[in-house]
Design an enzyme around this catalytic site. Structure first.
Site, PDB file in Angstrom:
ATOM      1  N   ASN A  76      12.857  96.408  35.468  1.00 49.38           N
ATOM      2  CA  ASN A  76      11.677  95.555  35.581  1.00 49.38           C
ATOM      3  C   ASN A  76      10.798  95.879  36.780  1.00 49.38           C
ATOM      4  O   ASN A  76       9.975  95.068  37.190  1.00 49.38           O
ATOM      5  CB  ASN A  76      12.100  94.085  35.616  1.00 49.38           C
ATOM      6  CG  ASN A  76      13.011  93.739  34.461  1.00 49.38           C
ATOM      7  OD1 ASN A  76      14.175  93.435  34.666  1.00 49.38           O
ATOM      8  ND2 ASN A  76      12.514  93.831  33.239  1.00 49.38           N
ATOM      9  N   VAL A  84       6.223  94.774  39.971  1.00 50.12           N
ATOM     10  CA  VAL A  84       7.364  93.977  39.535  1.00 50.12           C
ATOM     11  C   VAL A  84       6.996  93.197  38.283  1.00 50.12           C
ATOM     12  O   VAL A  84       5.951  92.553  38.230  1.00 50.12           O
ATOM     13  CB  VAL A  84       7.780  92.992  40.650  1.00 50.12           C
ATOM     14  CG1 VAL A  84       8.873  92.057  40.182  1.00 50.12           C
ATOM     15  CG2 VAL A  84       8.214  93.748  41.889  1.00 50.12           C
ATOM     16  N   CYS A  85       7.864  93.248  37.288  1.00 51.04           N
ATOM     17  CA  CYS A  85       7.699  92.435  36.089  1.00 51.04           C
ATOM     18  C   CYS A  85       8.640  91.243  36.242  1.00 51.04           C
ATOM     19  O   CYS A  85       9.825  91.334  35.970  1.00 51.04           O
ATOM     20  CB  CYS A  85       8.061  93.238  34.844  1.00 51.04           C
ATOM     21  SG  CYS A  85       7.866  92.305  33.323  1.00 51.04           S
ATOM     22  N   LEU A  86       8.108  90.166  36.751  1.00 57.70           N
ATOM     23  CA  LEU A  86       8.916  88.984  37.013  1.00 57.70           C
ATOM     24  C   LEU A  86       8.152  87.776  36.500  1.00 57.70           C
ATOM     25  O   LEU A  86       7.115  87.408  37.048  1.00 57.70           O
ATOM     26  CB  LEU A  86       9.193  88.873  38.517  1.00 57.70           C
ATOM     27  CG  LEU A  86      10.134  87.785  38.990  1.00 57.70           C
ATOM     28  CD1 LEU A  86      11.499  87.916  38.325  1.00 57.70           C
ATOM     29  CD2 LEU A  86      10.294  87.850  40.497  1.00 57.70           C
TER      30      LEU A  86
END
Length: 185
Positions: A76, A84-86
């Site tokens: 991620n 960041v893929c959050l």
């Protein structure tokens, strides 16, 4: 209700008082680096990453932008940009959250519980799903190669970081000269 600039100052001070090393960019309070350590009892334990944080003008009503400067192998996190893929930062951010939440809860959760079904690093996601032991070994290799704690943690300036060429040098070159300290300007 306090203004966004007061809240920004308060959250930043709270982060600095929470034992995180914070380095301001351009003397403003909107962009800064934070030194972040991998969570205990995880494959990221022992790693230390430099994280860039940018607070939008509308913070805390709009989420901070968070990205890894130090390379990390994670499904991620985009390996090239550090993005960041959050979900909690990108979609479900609330003014109830603050910067300490990002570093004490959200990023540790990201590292502890990667989501390979929503990857920014497709290779890491595929490897994690296909061959977990090899994935974990690759994570540890990245930690060892890129996220080792620095001996001089006084300053996190990128000027002090060695280039890959310098890092790869074996030191046998006769032209290399060791200089103790820094020269006066």
């Amino acid at each position: 209700m306090s203004s966004p600039s007061k809240r920004r100052e308060m959250d930043l001070m709270k982060l600095m008082m929470s034992d995180y090393k914070v380095e301001m960019i351009n003397d403003g309070m909107q962009e800064f680096f934070v030194e972040f350590s991998g969570p205990k009892d995880s494959i990221y334990e022992g790693g230390v990453w430099k994280i860039r944080v940018e607070l939008p003008d509308a913070y805390p009503y709009k989420s901070p932008s968070v990205g890894f400067i130090t390379k990390i192998y994670h499904p991620n996190v985009d390996e090239m940009s550090g993005s960041v893929c959050l979900d909690v930062i990108n979609q479900t951010w609330s003014p109830m959250f603050d910067l300490v939440n990002v570093f004490e809860t959200f990023l540790p959760q990201l590292l502890l519980y990667p989501n390979p079904s929503d990857p920014l690093n497709g290779e890491a996601a595929a490897l994690m799903m296909r061959d977990r032991p090899t994935y974990e070994q690759r994570v540890k290799e990245y930690c060892e190669k890129y996220a080792k704690p620095r001996a001089d943690t006084e300053e996190m300036s990128s000027d002090d970081e060695m280039s890959e060429d310098e890092y790869a040098s074996d030191g046998d070159d006769e032209d290399d000269v060791a200089i103790a300290g820094k020269l006066d300007p």
